[in-house]
Write an enzyme that holds these catalytic residues in place. Structure first.
Site, PDB file in Angstrom:
ATOM      1  N   ASP A  93       0.806  -1.212   0.000  1.00 48.74           N
ATOM      2  CA  ASP A  93       0.000   0.000   0.000  1.00 48.74           C
ATOM      3  C   ASP A  93       0.846   1.273   0.000  1.00 48.74           C
ATOM      4  N   CYS A 147     -12.322  -5.674 -17.335  1.00 49.32           N
ATOM      5  CA  CYS A 147     -13.485  -6.384 -16.789  1.00 49.32           C
ATOM      6  C   CYS A 147     -14.590  -6.446 -17.851  1.00 49.32           C
ATOM      7  N   CYS A 150     -19.750  -3.835 -17.455  1.00 51.38           N
ATOM      8  CA  CYS A 150     -21.207  -3.704 -17.337  1.00 51.38           C
ATOM      9  C   CYS A 150     -21.635  -2.297 -16.896  1.00 51.38           C
ATOM     10  N   CYS A 153     -20.732  -0.350 -11.520  1.00 53.76           N
ATOM     11  CA  CYS A 153     -19.976   0.443 -10.531  1.00 53.76           C
ATOM     12  C   CYS A 153     -20.122   1.940 -10.822  1.00 53.76           C
ATOM     13  N   CYS A 172     -14.176  10.323  -4.218  1.00 56.45           N
ATOM     14  CA  CYS A 172     -14.431   8.981  -3.667  1.00 56.45           C
ATOM     15  C   CYS A 172     -14.660   9.056  -2.154  1.00 56.45           C
ATOM     16  N   CYS A 200     -15.507   2.599   1.838  1.00 54.94           N
ATOM     17  CA  CYS A 200     -16.753   2.404   1.080  1.00 54.94           C
ATOM     18  C   CYS A 200     -16.586   1.155   0.220  1.00 54.94           C
ATOM     19  N   CYS A 203     -18.846   0.137  -4.962  1.00 51.29           N
ATOM     20  CA  CYS A 203     -18.462  -0.239  -6.335  1.00 51.29           C
ATOM     21  C   CYS A 203     -17.925  -1.665  -6.415  1.00 51.29           C
ATOM     22  N   CYS A 207     -20.512  -5.271  -8.125  1.00 51.18           N
ATOM     23  CA  CYS A 207     -19.788  -5.829  -9.274  1.00 51.18           C
ATOM     24  C   CYS A 207     -20.157  -7.308  -9.487  1.00 51.18           C
TER      25      CYS A 207
HETATM   26  C1  B12 Z   1      -4.261   6.349  -3.492  1.00 53.29           C
HETATM   27  C2  B12 Z   1      -5.050   5.083  -3.227  1.00 53.29           C
HETATM   28  C3  B12 Z   1      -6.418   5.213  -3.019  1.00 53.29           C
HETATM   29  C4  B12 Z   1      -7.167   6.505  -3.297  1.00 53.29           C
HETATM   30  C5  B12 Z   1      -7.384   6.605  -4.821  1.00 53.29           C
HETATM   31  C6  B12 Z   1      -7.834   5.298  -5.466  1.00 53.29           C
HETATM   32  C7  B12 Z   1      -7.821   5.297  -6.974  1.00 53.29           C
HETATM   33  N1  B12 Z   1      -8.635   4.429  -7.537  1.00 53.29           N
HETATM   34  O1  B12 Z   1      -7.110   6.047  -7.625  1.00 53.29           O
HETATM   35  C8  B12 Z   1      -8.461   6.298  -2.466  1.00 53.29           C
HETATM   36  C9  B12 Z   1      -8.242   6.842  -1.058  1.00 53.29           C
HETATM   37  C10 B12 Z   1      -9.731   6.895  -3.054  1.00 53.29           C
HETATM   38  C11 B12 Z   1      -8.498   4.767  -2.377  1.00 53.29           C
HETATM   39  C12 B12 Z   1      -9.638   4.070  -2.126  1.00 53.29           C
HETATM   40  C13 B12 Z   1      -9.695   2.684  -2.057  1.00 53.29           C
HETATM   41  N2  B12 Z   1      -8.647   1.852  -2.013  1.00 53.29           N
HETATM   42 CO1  B12 Z   1      -6.816   2.399  -2.386  1.00 53.29          CO
HETATM   43  N3  B12 Z   1      -5.028   2.743  -2.837  1.00 53.29           N
HETATM   44  C14 B12 Z   1      -4.409   3.823  -3.180  1.00 53.29           C
HETATM   45  C15 B12 Z   1      -2.924   3.517  -3.435  1.00 53.29           C
HETATM   46  C16 B12 Z   1      -2.140   3.892  -2.185  1.00 53.29           C
HETATM   47  C17 B12 Z   1      -2.317   4.199  -4.640  1.00 53.29           C
HETATM   48  C18 B12 Z   1      -3.166   4.084  -5.912  1.00 53.29           C
HETATM   49  C19 B12 Z   1      -2.577   4.956  -6.989  1.00 53.29           C
HETATM   50  O2  B12 Z   1      -2.572   6.159  -6.870  1.00 53.29           O
HETATM   51  N4  B12 Z   1      -2.048   4.352  -8.038  1.00 53.29           N
HETATM   52  C20 B12 Z   1      -1.409   5.077  -9.077  1.00 53.29           C
HETATM   53  C21 B12 Z   1      -2.359   5.209 -10.222  1.00 53.29           C
HETATM   54  C22 B12 Z   1      -1.685   5.964 -11.337  1.00 53.29           C
HETATM   55  O3  B12 Z   1      -2.655   3.862 -10.566  1.00 53.29           O
HETATM   56  P1  B12 Z   1      -4.009   3.488 -11.261  1.00 53.29           P
HETATM   57  O4  B12 Z   1      -5.102   4.401 -10.893  1.00 53.29           O
HETATM   58  O5  B12 Z   1      -4.229   2.006 -11.070  1.00 53.29           O
HETATM   59  O6  B12 Z   1      -3.580   3.782 -12.723  1.00 53.29           O
HETATM   60  C23 B12 Z   1      -2.781   2.836 -13.415  1.00 53.29           C
HETATM   61  C24 B12 Z   1      -3.702   1.910 -14.085  1.00 53.29           C
HETATM   62  O7  B12 Z   1      -4.900   2.638 -14.343  1.00 53.29           O
HETATM   63  C25 B12 Z   1      -2.971   1.630 -15.350  1.00 53.29           C
HETATM   64  N5  B12 Z   1      -3.978   1.409 -16.352  1.00 53.29           N
HETATM   65  C26 B12 Z   1      -4.677   2.269 -17.076  1.00 53.29           C
HETATM   66  N6  B12 Z   1      -5.520   1.610 -17.846  1.00 53.29           N
HETATM   67  C27 B12 Z   1      -5.331   0.309 -17.592  1.00 53.29           C
HETATM   68  C28 B12 Z   1      -5.956  -0.786 -18.097  1.00 53.29           C
HETATM   69  C29 B12 Z   1      -5.573  -2.038 -17.629  1.00 53.29           C
HETATM   70  C30 B12 Z   1      -6.266  -3.224 -18.170  1.00 53.29           C
HETATM   71  C31 B12 Z   1      -4.537  -2.160 -16.659  1.00 53.29           C
HETATM   72  C32 B12 Z   1      -4.068  -3.468 -16.154  1.00 53.29           C
HETATM   73  C33 B12 Z   1      -3.918  -1.045 -16.151  1.00 53.29           C
HETATM   74  C34 B12 Z   1      -4.347   0.177 -16.641  1.00 53.29           C
HETATM   75  O8  B12 Z   1      -2.128   2.711 -15.650  1.00 53.29           O
HETATM   76  C35 B12 Z   1      -2.027   3.550 -14.511  1.00 53.29           C
HETATM   77  C36 B12 Z   1      -0.558   3.738 -14.197  1.00 53.29           C
HETATM   78  O9  B12 Z   1       0.045   2.583 -13.679  1.00 53.29           O
HETATM   79  C37 B12 Z   1      -2.985   1.966  -3.679  1.00 53.29           C
HETATM   80  C38 B12 Z   1      -1.712   1.216  -3.287  1.00 53.29           C
HETATM   81  C39 B12 Z   1      -0.676   1.260  -4.396  1.00 53.29           C
HETATM   82  N7  B12 Z   1       0.566   1.515  -4.035  1.00 53.29           N
HETATM   83  O10 B12 Z   1      -0.985   1.059  -5.563  1.00 53.29           O
HETATM   84  C40 B12 Z   1      -4.210   1.550  -2.827  1.00 53.29           C
HETATM   85  C41 B12 Z   1      -5.093   0.411  -3.319  1.00 53.29           C
HETATM   86  C42 B12 Z   1      -5.348   0.601  -4.797  1.00 53.29           C
HETATM   87  N8  B12 Z   1      -6.334   0.630  -2.596  1.00 53.29           N
HETATM   88  C43 B12 Z   1      -6.934  -0.445  -2.212  1.00 53.29           C
HETATM   89  C44 B12 Z   1      -8.204  -0.498  -1.596  1.00 53.29           C
HETATM   90  C45 B12 Z   1      -8.584  -1.814  -0.925  1.00 53.29           C
HETATM   91  C46 B12 Z   1      -9.046   0.609  -1.627  1.00 53.29           C
HETATM   92  C47 B12 Z   1     -10.554   0.625  -1.281  1.00 53.29           C
HETATM   93  C48 B12 Z   1     -11.313  -0.599  -1.790  1.00 53.29           C
HETATM   94  C49 B12 Z   1     -10.711   0.782   0.260  1.00 53.29           C
HETATM   95  C50 B12 Z   1     -12.152   0.925   0.683  1.00 53.29           C
HETATM   96  N9  B12 Z   1     -12.920  -0.146   0.752  1.00 53.29           N
HETATM   97  O11 B12 Z   1     -12.580   2.015   1.010  1.00 53.29           O
HETATM   98  C51 B12 Z   1     -11.001   1.945  -1.970  1.00 53.29           C
HETATM   99  C52 B12 Z   1     -11.509   1.666  -3.382  1.00 53.29           C
HETATM  100  C53 B12 Z   1     -11.852   2.877  -4.179  1.00 53.29           C
HETATM  101  C54 B12 Z   1     -11.681   2.610  -5.664  1.00 53.29           C
HETATM  102  N10 B12 Z   1     -12.751   2.246  -6.338  1.00 53.29           N
HETATM  103  O12 B12 Z   1     -10.562   2.717  -6.160  1.00 53.29           O
HETATM  104  C55 B12 Z   1      -6.149  -1.688  -2.631  1.00 53.29           C
HETATM  105  C56 B12 Z   1      -6.821  -2.282  -3.871  1.00 53.29           C
HETATM  106  C57 B12 Z   1      -6.812  -3.795  -3.930  1.00 53.29           C
HETATM  107  C58 B12 Z   1      -7.466  -4.251  -5.218  1.00 53.29           C
HETATM  108  N11 B12 Z   1      -8.182  -5.343  -5.170  1.00 53.29           N
HETATM  109  O13 B12 Z   1      -7.347  -3.638  -6.246  1.00 53.29           O
HETATM  110  C59 B12 Z   1      -4.713  -1.060  -2.907  1.00 53.29           C
HETATM  111  C60 B12 Z   1      -3.906  -1.762  -3.988  1.00 53.29           C
HETATM  112  C61 B12 Z   1      -3.983  -1.108  -1.546  1.00 53.29           C
HETATM  113  C62 B12 Z   1      -3.460  -2.500  -1.194  1.00 53.29           C
HETATM  114  N12 B12 Z   1      -2.159  -2.615  -0.974  1.00 53.29           N
HETATM  115  O14 B12 Z   1      -4.171  -3.469  -1.138  1.00 53.29           O
HETATM  116  N13 B12 Z   1      -7.273   4.231  -2.601  1.00 53.29           N
HETATM  117  S1  SF4 Z   2     -19.216  -3.427 -11.906  1.00 56.25           S
HETATM  118 FE1  SF4 Z   2     -17.385  -4.733 -12.077  1.00 56.25          FE
HETATM  119  S2  SF4 Z   2     -17.563  -5.740 -14.079  1.00 56.25           S
HETATM  120 FE2  SF4 Z   2     -19.025  -4.039 -14.077  1.00 56.25          FE
HETATM  121  S3  SF4 Z   2     -17.861  -2.325 -14.997  1.00 56.25           S
HETATM  122 FE3  SF4 Z   2     -17.593  -2.163 -12.785  1.00 56.25          FE
HETATM  123  S4  SF4 Z   2     -15.697  -3.275 -12.321  1.00 56.25           S
HETATM  124 FE4  SF4 Z   2     -16.343  -3.878 -14.393  1.00 56.25          FE
HETATM  125  S1  SF4 Z   3     -18.515   3.418  -4.800  1.00 54.66           S
HETATM  126 FE1  SF4 Z   3     -16.308   3.072  -5.031  1.00 54.66          FE
HETATM  127  S2  SF4 Z   3     -15.572   4.866  -6.129  1.00 54.66           S
HETATM  128 FE2  SF4 Z   3     -17.627   5.364  -5.369  1.00 54.66          FE
HETATM  129  S3  SF4 Z   3     -17.289   6.379  -3.439  1.00 54.66           S
HETATM  130 FE3  SF4 Z   3     -17.526   4.193  -2.958  1.00 54.66          FE
HETATM  131  S4  SF4 Z   3     -15.414   3.327  -3.002  1.00 54.66           S
HETATM  132 FE4  SF4 Z   3     -15.351   5.358  -3.974  1.00 54.66          FE
END
Ligand code: B12
Ligand code: SF4
Ligand code: SF4
Length: 257
Positions: A93, A147, A150, A153, A172, A200, A203, A207
């Site tokens: 993380d 994914c 659909c 989310c 978020c 939260c 989303c 799914c």
């Molecule tokens: C900052 C952060 C947050 C922020 C922003 C989240 C976001 N979606 O941007 C906030 C506080 C909102 C957050 C919330 C949550 N988070 Co968070 N978060 C992080 C953290 C620390 C960094 C994420 C980040 O900024 N990444 C950098 C950006 C640039 O990455 P990215 O958005 O994925 O973009 C890349 C991809 O999009 C890729 N890309 C673009 N297109 C495509 C297409 C494909 C097919 C692929 C493969 C890649 C790809 O290119 C980009 C550059 O690499 C990570 C840990 C980490 N070090 O990664 C945890 C992490 C993502 N979080 C996690 C979790 C559990 C959550 C929550 C579920 C917690 C909760 N229940 O409240 C929520 C979910 C919200 C959501 N829907 O994302 C887990 C996710 C596990 C998983 N199954 O994915 C992580 C990995 C932490 C962990 N070590 O487990 N989070």
């Molecule tokens: S609900 Fe799940 S399967 Fe549907 S668009 Fe969102 S991440 Fe993809």
């Molecule tokens: S549904 Fe997902 S993206 Fe929307 S506020 Fe909740 S954790 Fe964030």
């Protein structure tokens, strides 16, 4: 690694080196990093453990940062014994590694429109951690898949944070529940609508790819659920500890208003 995590794989460092997240932990990356050993830690529990829940599912179990570091630390120690000339650094993380991307590149799952890693067995209810090393490895080529798209989310997110091809971090609710200071009336309303005082799940819960997600077999998670928090609750060892008491107490007060 099999006793450390039920789901792991390796990703070439080159695959993510141009997408590193700027953070303090970046200074710990081994010089000439070559390989990222990515591990998933499933955390879903049986429905009974979520009775009366007012925090996000990820926060019900004991703090995953500690569990991932302890488990990956053990693996890193064994690797250091086997390869004394190489470096092995553990992250979870709080990591420069874009963990969702690294996990996809390691073949562990696909990226959902909700921006999370979705695995075949555990759905998106997994944490991610990794060991970064300068040890070389042979990699299978992995095809990035998306994914089913659909859009559930996007429609279900109360904060409109999920877009078809973008994600608004500031909107978020998970970010809002972590933010210090006063929240706006609209932010408070959203929090009440979601019903959580931390994080939260909406989303993920909507799914369809999470429909048959398996529950965790990780002992540390199974033995420690706390699904409901109230004023004065214990913070130690929980995912909301790092933010301090003020923020969680503010959120509890909002939900009980
Ligand atoms: C900052 C952060 C947050 C922020 C922003 C989240 C976001 N979606 O941007 C906030 C506080 C909102 C957050 C919330 C949550 N988070 Co968070 N978060 C992080 C953290 C620390 C960094 C994420 C980040 O900024 N990444 C950098 C950006 C640039 O990455 P990215 O958005 O994925 O973009 C890349 C991809 O999009 C890729 N890309 C673009 N297109 C495509 C297409 C494909 C097919 C692929 C493969 C890649 C790809 O290119 C980009 C550059 O690499 C990570 C840990 C980490 N070090 O990664 C945890 C992490 C993502 N979080 C996690 C979790 C559990 C959550 C929550 C579920 C917690 C909760 N229940 O409240 C929520 C979910 C919200 C959501 N829907 O994302 C887990 C996710 C596990 C998983 N199954 O994915 C992580 C990995 C932490 C962990 N070590 O487990 N989070
Ligand atoms: S609900 Fe799940 S399967 Fe549907 S668009 Fe969102 S991440 Fe993809
Ligand atoms: S549904 Fe997902 S993206 Fe929307 S506020 Fe909740 S954790 Fe964030």
């Amino acid at each position: 690694m099999n006793g450390i995590s039920p789901l792991w794989g390796i990703c070439p460092f080159d695959e993510i080196k141009n997408n590193l997240i700027p953070c303090r932990a970046k200074s710990r990356l081994p010089e000439k990093s070559k390989t990222v050993i990515v591990a998933c830690f499933p955390y879903l529990l049986d429905e009974a453990a979520y009775k009366n829940r007012n925090i996000s599912k990820y926060a019900v179990v004991t703090d995953y940062h500690e569990v991932a570091h302890a488990r990956l630390g053990k693996a890193a120690d064994s690797l250091r014994t086997l390869y004394p000339k190489n470096k092995f650094e553990v992250f979870a993380d709080n990591s420069p590694i874009p963990e969702v991307r690294a996990a996809c590149a390691a073949g562990l799952g696909i990226r959902g429109i909700n921006s999370l890693l979705i695995t075949e067995k555990y759905g998106s209810y997994v944490f991610i951690g990794e060991i970064v090393t300068d040890l070389e490895a042979d990699f299978d080529s992995v095809e990035y898949k998306a994914c089913i798209g659909c859009g559930k989310c996007i429609d279900a997110c109360p904060a409109k944070a999920v877009g078809k091809s973008d994600f608004s971090v500031e909107k978020c609710l998970s970010a809002i529940t972590q933010r210090k200071g006063e929240l706006s009336v609209e932010e408070e309303r959203l929090m009440k609508e979601c019903g959580c005082v931390w994080g939260c799940d909406i989303c993920q819960d909507v799914c369809p790819m999470n429909k048959n997600a398996a529950v965790t077999e990780i002992e540390e998670f199974l033995s420690s659920p706390v699904a409901h928090v109230s004023s004065g609750c214990e913070l130690e060892g929980r995912a909301y500890e790092w933010r301090g008491r003020k923020v969680i107490e503010r959120n509890i007060a909002i939900q009980t208003k």
